[in-house]
Write an enzyme that holds these catalytic residues in place. Structure first.
Site, short mmCIF file in Angstrom:
data_model
loop_
_atom_site.label_atom_id
_atom_site.label_comp_id
_atom_site.label_asym_id
_atom_site.label_seq_id
_atom_site.Cartn_x
_atom_site.Cartn_y
_atom_site.Cartn_z
CB SER A 192 40.77 33.34 39.37
OG SER A 192 40.82 32.54 38.21
CG HIS A 233 39.20 36.97 40.86
ND1 HIS A 233 38.71 36.41 42.02
CD2 HIS A 233 38.89 36.11 39.86
CE1 HIS A 233 38.13 35.25 41.73
NE2 HIS A 233 38.22 35.05 40.43
CE LYS A 245 34.63 35.79 40.16
NZ LYS A 245 35.25 35.74 38.85
C1 LIG Z 1 34.64 35.13 37.69
C2 LIG Z 1 35.10 35.76 36.44
C3 LIG Z 1 34.19 36.10 35.45
C4 LIG Z 1 32.72 35.77 35.55
O1 LIG Z 1 32.03 36.63 36.38
P1 LIG Z 1 30.52 36.28 36.82
O2 LIG Z 1 29.96 37.58 37.19
O3 LIG Z 1 30.63 35.30 37.94
O4 LIG Z 1 29.86 35.68 35.63
C5 LIG Z 1 34.66 36.76 34.33
N1 LIG Z 1 35.98 37.04 34.18
C6 LIG Z 1 36.88 36.68 35.11
C7 LIG Z 1 38.32 37.04 34.90
C8 LIG Z 1 36.48 36.02 36.27
O5 LIG Z 1 37.38 35.68 37.20
#
Ligand SMILES: *Cc1c(COP(=O)(O)O)cnc(C)c1O
Length: 391
Positions: free
Chosen positions: A180, A208, A239
């Site tokens: 990310s 992502h 996301k």
């Molecule tokens: C954003 C993210 C999460 C968390 O996801 P949420 O549904 O927002 O709790 C978990 N793992 C990775 C790799 C992320 O980028």
């Protein structure tokens, strides 16, 4: 000194280090243009990759589910909180991911708490990319398993860790699919090959990558054609999918094991009916709307190359996550603040999230950004970039 006075001191410290930051409060939903302080700004910060957060079909599904079931699920999944919408979501998710089964959690974060906290014990070892997400790191903290960190995407470093891990019951490799902070992609084919050579389990966190990589956004495993060779695919529904939630997709046994052991599943109330129903509708939209992803990729690739032609350093980005590396924390935050004055919001990401001299302003290009939006952003970035002597 009574117990909580140190909070003020630590907050002061954060302020002195330029790390004190309260969240901005927005006055509109997560579209490309958002309102803040009564102003409209072009927002290039959200993970709403496909613009699904206000998709009419998702909104309708949420409304209908609320009318039918009410606003809450009333209980944890194992008591009376598994509604037919949760069950249907899991069936269609598994089918979409090409796995036997999928289990949905309240968020991606809690999915990682559930998966790592449950599957790994004292006899096991987990081998993790150094840039993996905080929720993976915290999930690993819940286990007594041994842990090794390998250098980012470095297959020699991963192999070395695997060589030293033969005494353990399970060798468990975990990586983000798309990272990310830099927007680069994990070398999953090489990871799978090493895992097969050293008899290890592969777990990919596609937060992502869900909705972004692979056919119709099926994820990193699909992107590389590795179906059947990745044991656990974790993903988020928060996301690109546009709602909130997380899941683990894999074998039916994995699902049943997690149902019996994963503490966020057992001890925290299930997704609201509106959330489950809109996630389900999102999966259906993904399957039938490949043009959303195509538009996002075309826009992202063109924005990235344009920035590069303008002379900016976009690091190793190869996805819609596009950083411009600025330098130290203060300069990075100043760049982001100047951009906001010019009407473009892209957050500064600084130490300790990234190395102290690798502060960056991070742009996320979505399917909802138009060519005009992106040209507007580019002009603002150019103007501020010149002020900062970056180009
Ligand atoms: C954003 C993210 C999460 C968390 O996801 P949420 O549904 O927002 O709790 C978990 N793992 C990775 C790799 C992320 O980028």
């Amino acid at each position: 000194m009574s117990g909580l006075e140190r909070l003020r001191e630590e907050l002061e410290q954060l302020k002195n280090q330029g790390r004190y930051r309260m969240p901005a409060v927005w006055e509109s939903g997560s579209g490309p243009w958002m309102e803040i302080g009564g102003r409209r700004v072009l927002q290039m910060a959200s993970n709403n990759y496909l613009g699904l957060t206000d998709h009419p079909r998702l909104k309708q599904a949420a409304i209908e589910a609320t009318q039918k079931y009410g606003v809450g699920a009333g209980s944890v999944r194992t008591i009376s909180g598994t509604l037919d919408v949760h069950d249907q979501l899991e069936r269609e998710l598994a089918d979409f991911k090409g796995t036997e089964a999928a289990l949905v959690f309240q968020s991606g974060f809690t999915t990682n708490q559930g998966v790592f906290g449950t599957l790994l014990g004292e006899e096991d070892i987990v081998i993790s990319d150094e840039l993996n997400h905080a929720s993976i790191i915290d999930g690993i903290r819940l286990t007594k398993a041994a842990r090794r960190i390998y250098k980012h995407k470095d297959m020699d470093s991963l192999e070395e860790a695997l060589k030293g891990a033969s005494g353990h019951r399970t060798r468990f490799i975990v990586t983000d699919g798309v990272f990310s902070m830099d927007g680069d992609i994990a070398p999953l084919p090489q990871i799978v090959e090493l895992a097969e050579r050293y008899d290890a389990v592969v777990c990919i966190d596609d937060a992502h990558a869900s909705g972004v990589l692979g056919r119709c956004g099926k994820g990193t495993t699909d992107h590389f054609g590795l179906h059947g060779r990745v044991h656990i695919q974790i993903g988020t529904l928060s996301k690109a999918v546009g709602v909130v939630g997380g899941y683990a997709a894999g074998s039916q046994e994995l699902k049943e094991y997690l149902i019996h052991k994963a503490r966020p599943f057992l001890f925290s109330t299930s997704q609201t009916p509106a959330v489950a129903a809109s996630c389900l509708e999102a999966i259906r939209v993904l399957r039938t709307s490949p043009e959303l992803g195509e538009r996002m990729w075309a826009s992202a690739n063109s924005f990235r190359s344009q920035l590069q032609r303008d002379g900016f350093d976009t690091g190793v980005s190869e996805t819609p996550i596009i950083p411009i590396v600025i330098g130290d924390s203060a300069r990075t935050m100043a760049f982001s603040a100047r951009l906001l004055e010019e009407g473009v919001f892209a957050p500064g990401i600084v130490y300790p999230t990234v190395a102290a001299d690798k502060g960056r302003v991070r742009f996320i290009v979505t399917a909802a950004h138009t060519a005009d939006d992106l040209e507007f952003a580019r002009q603002a970035v150019l103007k501020v970039g010149r002020e900062f002597g970056l180009v």
